[in-house]
Each structure stands twice: as structure tokens, then as C-alpha cells.
Scaffold this active site. Structure first.
Site, PDB file in Angstrom:
ATOM      1  N   GLY A 153       0.566  -5.250   0.623  1.00  0.00           N
ATOM      2  CA  GLY A 153      -0.559  -5.401  -0.299  1.00  0.00           C
ATOM      3  C   GLY A 153      -0.162  -6.051  -1.623  1.00  0.00           C
ATOM      4  O   GLY A 153      -0.995  -6.686  -2.275  1.00  0.00           O
TER       5      GLY A 153
ATOM      6  N   GLU B 135       4.363  -5.233   7.239  1.00  0.00           N
ATOM      7  CA  GLU B 135       3.529  -4.264   7.969  1.00  0.00           C
ATOM      8  C   GLU B 135       3.939  -4.132   9.431  1.00  0.00           C
ATOM      9  O   GLU B 135       3.809  -3.065  10.022  1.00  0.00           O
ATOM     10  CB  GLU B 135       2.049  -4.673   7.885  1.00  0.00           C
ATOM     11  CG  GLU B 135       1.412  -4.457   6.524  1.00  0.00           C
ATOM     12  CD  GLU B 135       1.590  -5.624   5.571  1.00  0.00           C
ATOM     13  OE1 GLU B 135       2.433  -6.524   5.841  1.00  0.00           O
ATOM     14  OE2 GLU B 135       0.873  -5.649   4.551  1.00  0.00           O
TER      15      GLU B 135
ATOM     16  N   GLU C  45      -0.211  -9.627  -0.987  1.00  0.00           N
ATOM     17  CA  GLU C  45      -1.609 -10.026  -0.761  1.00  0.00           C
ATOM     18  C   GLU C  45      -2.378 -10.143  -2.083  1.00  0.00           C
ATOM     19  O   GLU C  45      -3.241 -11.004  -2.224  1.00  0.00           O
ATOM     20  CB  GLU C  45      -2.260  -9.032   0.204  1.00  0.00           C
ATOM     21  CG  GLU C  45      -1.661  -9.196   1.608  1.00  0.00           C
ATOM     22  CD  GLU C  45      -2.042  -8.086   2.579  1.00  0.00           C
ATOM     23  OE1 GLU C  45      -1.738  -6.906   2.275  1.00  0.00           O
ATOM     24  OE2 GLU C  45      -2.645  -8.390   3.616  1.00  0.00           O
TER      25      GLU C  45
ATOM     26  N   ALA D  41       0.860  -1.181   0.000  1.00  0.00           N
ATOM     27  CA  ALA D  41       0.000   0.000   0.000  1.00  0.00           C
ATOM     28  C   ALA D  41       0.899   1.234   0.000  1.00  0.00           C
ATOM     29  O   ALA D  41       2.028   1.185   0.493  1.00  0.00           O
ATOM     30  CB  ALA D  41      -0.875  -0.009   1.245  1.00  0.00           C
TER      31      ALA D  41
END
Ligand code: CO8
Length: 263
Positions: free
Chosen positions: A111, A134, A114, A66
Site C-alpha cells: 500500500g 503481497e 500504491e 497495509a
């Protein structure tokens, strides 16, 4: 729709989405997620697309997670909405009826990992790096990583990755079954396309039924999963492709599946 943060093209029944913010290592901001959702809607509505390939622009990254500059401005409620948006997009990706391959060409972090985890399988270049970092930001994965990673590589390996935030090399990722193949960077798209075209030439109904049976079956007990397979198998038997496939075998000729590239 015109896209700015992704590149989108279709060739020989294979759709390609390329995350295209190379200066920010293709980090996912809200606008990029919106574009991705749009493209997935387009793909979902196009019966001629047989396979989807996802990759990243530039040589360094698939997606480095992200966008931290956007993330840093969020309060808890905005973070919740952003996480929900990510889940919506990645859920849509996983639910596509066609096969999806992630061609990971560099960093796939947060992300980015993911997204790759929601694909049907991953091919990686030798320079690929996978991680859920993260924890280093005082956060946890927010786009499904705590759920999809343990389902793919096992609970304890997933915990080690999530708790330490360490990156895996492509070789490590291959060893634990996170990726299916590792190839030289310059051949990644070519090798991915070869596999995509093999799948694109199969029967449309059987390919979708196979994906449906595997995905649905993974979330239920074995007996229920076998019932799902039985129903999906029956569906394929009702298709013109099953008739063609079995007839072609008996006539000792290659099958010409309806609606396929080799039609
Ligand atoms: N967001 C924004 N910009 C980024 C990101 C990112 N995730 N990653 C890299 N960039 C930018 C850098 O800031 C830099 O920009 P600039 O040139 O303007 O300074 C440019 O990309 C190149 O990066 P580096 O100079 O850092 O390149 P290096 O080769 O030195 O390092 C790394 C590459 C190791 C990938 C490093 O950039 C890095 O650690 N990036 C961050 C990786 C990360 O922590 N990702 C996880 C983000 S959090 C997340 O994904 C959560 C998802 C769920 C969110 C739910 C929200 C509620």
C-alpha cells in the site's frame, strides 16, 4: 480535526502530510486511512494550498504497506471493504487538482508503493526501497498496484515486480522511470520542497489545467486526449494568469501570477 497517525502542516502554500507510525514503519491501518482521507478533504477545500508533499516519519520507511496485524484478522468481506477504503483514499489523492509529490524516504511497500504511484511524481532518497510484496503473503496488491504500476513502468516490468514480490532499490526505480530523482536522505525534503515551491509560484489555473489534461489524456486515445488538451488550453486563455503571463513576457518582466506566493 486533530490528527494522531499523520502529521499535517502547511508552509508557503505547500501542504505536508507525514505518515506517523514509525514503530510500525508507518503501516496503513483503518484509522490512518480515515485520517488521510480527512486531510485530503481539508486540502481539497483550501484554495491557498498549491502543492502537496507526502512523506514518512522516521528514517526507515515511507509506508511499509497495509498493517498486516489488522489485515490478518479480515474475512473476505472485511478485506473487500478495506480494499475499497484504500481505493477511495488513493483515488481522492490522485484526483486532487493540485500537484502531489511523494518524497519516499525508505520502504515503500505494498500500500505504500500504491500511495506513491497515485502521486504526480516521486522523489526518492538513496535508501528508498519499492515493492509490491503481497504475493509473499498469499495476496495481490489491493490498493491499485496492479493497475497503476503497469501504466507507469510498463506491463512486463510491473508483472515481474508483482509476481516475484522483490524490492527495487532507488537506483533501479530511477532506471525504470518509477521515480523522477534520487537524492541523499538528508536532502530529500529540502529538494522536494524546492520543486514544490517552483510549482507553487505558477498560475493556479494553468497548473490545474496541465494536471487535468495529462491525467485525463492518459486514459483515452490520442485524438480524444488532444481534444481534452484543446479545451483545457482554452480554459487557461480565459484566466487572468494567462493575461499576466503573456503581458509580463512582452514587457520583459517576471510574471506576477494572481493568488500565487509571489503576488
Ligand atoms: N504491517 C504491520 N507492521 C509492520 C509492517 C506492516 N506492513 N511492516 C513492518 N511492521 C512492523 C514490524 O512488525 C516491526 O514491529 P515490531 O517491532 O513490533 O516487531 C516493525 O514494524 C519493524 O519492522 P521489522 O522489524 O520487520 O524491520 P526490518 O528492517 O527487519 O524489515 C521490512 C523491514 C522488510 C519492511 C519488513 O518489516 C517487512 O517485510 N514488512 C512487511 C512489508 C509488506 O509485506 N508489506 C505489504 C503489506 S500488504 C499490503 O500493503 C496490501 C495493500 C492492499 C491491502 C488490501 C486489503 C484488503
Amino acid at each position: 480535526m486533530a490528527y494522531e497517525l499523520i502529521l499535517y502542516k502547511i508552509e508557503n502554500g505547500v501542504a505536508y502530510i507525514t505518515f506517523n507510525r514509525p514503530k510500525a514503519l508507518n503501516a496503513l491501518n483503518s484509522d490512518l486511512l480515515n485520517e488521510l482521507l480527512k486531510a485530503l478533504d481539508e486540502i481539497d477545500g483550501d484554495e491557498n494550498i498549491r502543492v502537496l508533499v507526502l512523506t514518512g516519519a522516521g528514517e526507515k520507511a515511507f509506508v511499509a504497506g497495509a498493517d498486516i496485524s489488522e489485515l490478518a484478522t479480515f474475512n473476505a468481506l472485511q478485506a473487500k471493504k478495506f480494499s475499497e477504503k484504500g481505493h477511495q483514499v488513493i483515488g481522492k489523492l490522485q484526483a486532487l487538482s493540485i500537484p502531489v509529490i511523494a518524497a519516499v524516504n525508505g520502504f515503500a511497500l505494498g500500500g505504500g508503493s500504491e500511495i506513491a504511484l497515485a502521486c504526480d511524481f516521486i522523489y526518492a532518497s538513496e535508501n528508498a526501497r519499492f515493492g509490491l510484496p503481497e504475493i509473499n503473503l498469499g495476496l495481490i496488491p489491493g490498493f491499485g498496484g496492479t493497475q497503476r504500476l503497469p501504466r507507469l513502468v510498463g506491463k512486463n516490468r510491473a508483472k515481474e515486480m508483482i509476481f516475484t514480490g522483490k524490492m527495487l532499490t532507488a537506483k533501479d526505480a530511477l532506471e525504470i522511470g518509477l521515480v523522477n530523482r534520487v537524492v541523499a536522505p538528508e536532502t530529500l525534503l529540502e529538494e522536494t520542497t524546492k520543486t514544490a515551491l517552483v510549482m507553487a509560484a505558477k498560475g493556479k489555473v494553468s497548473l490545474r489545467a496541465a494536471k487535468y489534461a495529462v491525467n485525463k489524456g492518459m486514459d483515452v486515445d490520442l485524438e480524444t486526449g488532444c481534444r481534452i488538451e484543446i479545451d483545457a488550453f482554452a480554459l487557461t486563455m480565459a484566466s487572468a494568469d494567462a493575461k499576466e503571463g503573456t503581458t509580463a513576457f512582452l514587457e520583459k518582466r517576471p510574471a506576477q501570477f494572481k493568488g500565487c506566493l509571489n503576488e
